[in-house]
Design an enzyme around this catalytic site. Structure first.
Site, PDB file in Angstrom:
ATOM      1  CG  ASP A   1      -4.487   9.294  -4.138  1.00 35.74           C
ATOM      2  OD1 ASP A   1      -4.741   8.290  -4.811  1.00 35.74           O
ATOM      3  OD2 ASP A   1      -3.536  10.073  -4.409  1.00 35.74           O
TER       4      ASP A   1
ATOM      5  CG  HIS B   1      -0.799   9.756  -6.931  1.00 42.59           C
ATOM      6  ND1 HIS B   1      -2.069   9.454  -6.505  1.00 42.59           N
ATOM      7  CD2 HIS B   1      -0.807   9.536  -8.273  1.00 42.59           C
ATOM      8  CE1 HIS B   1      -2.817   9.082  -7.532  1.00 42.59           C
ATOM      9  NE2 HIS B   1      -2.068   9.113  -8.622  1.00 42.59           N
TER      10      HIS B   1
END
Lengths: 363, 363
Positions: free
Chosen positions: A159, A187
């Site tokens: 990410d 996440h």
């Protein structure tokens, strides 16, 4: 030549590992002077495919690869492991509820946590890639009472890298000029890509990309990038996930660049008001094989609300598997505090010139 | 920072490229101080998948990756390319005869040869990975009359690496102690893995592995390794092929290790009695971005017979596509001789201390 280090990888015949293993063996994690032994874990039905992967590793004649161990037994694959990439996880099957998914993975990661506890190096660094990564890491850590919980981390580096890449693409600047991007939280789609402390080529990042675009496009694009890749490729992100795993472990082992930080999901010590003990992504700096949460960032209400939502999701995930979690012992909690204090002391006393040499050089 | 180099890759949404691109962008070909621009070619129906791959490249936030170009037009993908990995090729379909396969690929590689001729850097280094690689390289070279034929090579490095890996596995020695392995001929089952000039940890390799095992097991294992991988993995060699492509191009660009050589399929200059002009794998040394065939090796009858058979196969492949090959011009032949002479002169005058610095260091 240096002594080889042992690197365990689970789900080793899967798609992410097919990119990951050939990068580890080529020296991308620990450098071109560090021999490695790969210790590969798979479920029994995948052992034939795993042998095929091992044949290909042999076929690369890697100078650094001093051995490959194949097993369907975690106590073999994790034996004396210095690094463990926990890539394998149970994907969501048809008709599977979120709680079923959490529980199926809790079963896997409790076994692996116990095995790491029993046989891995006492300094093992664990990175959980398999989803739900944060809660899987929590389960593994709680099942490894003899290890320090801070040795268990989960991956939000994909990410983080996506956020950097997107900001680079938007502004036209190269990625090394983009610093101090943060991913907070889980996440998952509740993750919080935060540009308020970042800059792009010396300019404040939110100004560089435009605050409207940041709030209305950037955040959601990063959060939903995994689905967008599946739409385009017809397959999930494997190569970029493998690269992020490499980056996470390399920076943890060798250090982050001065003036920058990275995002890692780690056991919360209560920083920024995040519930202690859950595995939450923070901005961290690494040196000497340790990480430390970057402290003192001012969090605005926009970000704070999102951070809270992601925290809430992680608390719910934890509670959904609570019956499978061993009680957190006092000694275990103390470990977190000791590790945390030690990291803080490290930071407080500063780095002298010699110690700075362990930071990798940025060109 | 150095100026970026342009690296073209064809078949860029395919399996080999999915491993290859993320290694190129990480600096595995040209080192961690050389920025790159990737120029990716695919057939029109694969452009969506290719966009997915490009998204993942962006998602890695590679410091060295300064740009990605996507196109289904070779004159765009090859524009000013310094390096070209020709990975894409037509696989054999159901009911397709060998001649059909050769012709289908001749059509692809004649177009790509022309495009390279028209738009690539005048110093472009071309590596053909797509099978039948040797003859595909011949077709591309013959369609590029303004480039030096020696700029076109085909990959036998995977076979070379397989031979090194297998010898390492047999003897228990690490791969850096295994030197001067040779693959002669075609990248096909007629290839000739030659250990007679090689050594393993200072011992003659044939003695180290045993001559019976070498003749009766080793050779066939290397020749048929591709099929064995498919049997084990249920998929063809992608990651190891990508690594071999990296190794081939890196050594060509940056040089081979002293005391060792590598195998590359290159235009034959008649060395070892091999028919001039066909793309045949020889043992080569590289320096200054050039390669030179290792001369003066004594070839025994066992190897010589196999070399002849592989040569014969390549002559037949060439003849099967003869109608599609532009005539070899005098100027083109002269180019081969000039390039060859220049390489010899380079070698004859020896290397001074400064020049040796361009060799990569072996640990």
């Amino acid at each position: 030549m240096k002594q080889p280090v042992r690197i365990a990888v689970t789900g080793a015949a899967g798609g992410i590992s097919y990119s990951l293993l050939f990068k580890i063996a080529a020296g991308e994690v620990l450098g071109s002077d560090q021999p490695v032994i790969l210790q590969l874990l798979e479920i029994t039905p995948a052992m034939d495919a795993l042998r095929g992967v091992a044949m290909e590793l042999q076929d690369c004649a890697y100078p650094l690869l001093q051995g490959v161990v194949l097993s369907d037994d975690p106590t073999v694959a994790f034996k004396d492991a210095d690094y463990a990439f926990l890539v394998g996880a149970r994907p969501r099957g048809p008709g599977m509820e979120r709680k079923d998914l959490l529980e199926a993975n809790a079963a896997i990661f409790s076994v692996q946590g116990k095995a790491l506890n029993d046989v891995a190096s006492r300094q093992v660094k664990v990175l959980v890639v398999g989803n739900p990564a944060n809660t899987n890491a929590l389960i593994a850590a709680r099942n490894a009472p003899d290890l320090d919980p801070t040795q268990f981390t989960a991956m939000t580096r994909l990410d983080h890298n996506r956020a950097v890449g997107l900001a680079a693409n938007k502004t036209g600047f190269a990625t090394p000029t983009i610093n101090r991007v943060t991913i907070w939280g889980n996440h998952s789609v509740t993750q919080v890509p935060d540009l308020y402390h970042a800059d792009v080529a010396g300019e404040e990042a939110v100004d560089a990309v435009g605050e409207d675009w940041y709030k209305n496009t950037f955040i959601e694009t990063v959060q939903k990038r995994g689905a967008a890749i599946i739409d385009a490729r017809g397959a999930s992100s494997s190569a970029s996930a493998a690269q992020a795993a490499i980056d996470h472990m390399r920076d943890w082992a060798l250090g982050t660049y001065e003036g920058d930080w990275v995002s890692m999901a780690i056991p919360s010590d209560g920083s920024y008001g995040v519930a202690k003990g859950i595995i939450y992504s923070f901005p961290v700096r690494c040196a000497f094989g340790r990480y430390e949460i970057v402290q003192g960032l001012e969090i605005n209400d926009f970000i704070a609300g999102k951070m809270k939502a992601s925290e809430q999701e992680l608390i719910e995930e934890r509670d959904a598997v609570a019956s499978l979690l061993p009680a957190e012992t006092e000694a275990h909690l103390e470990n977190v505090q000791i590790a945390d204090r030690s990291n803080r002391e490290l930071n407080a006393r500063g780095l002298n010139a010699d110690e700075k040499a362990v930071f990798t050089e940025r060109f």
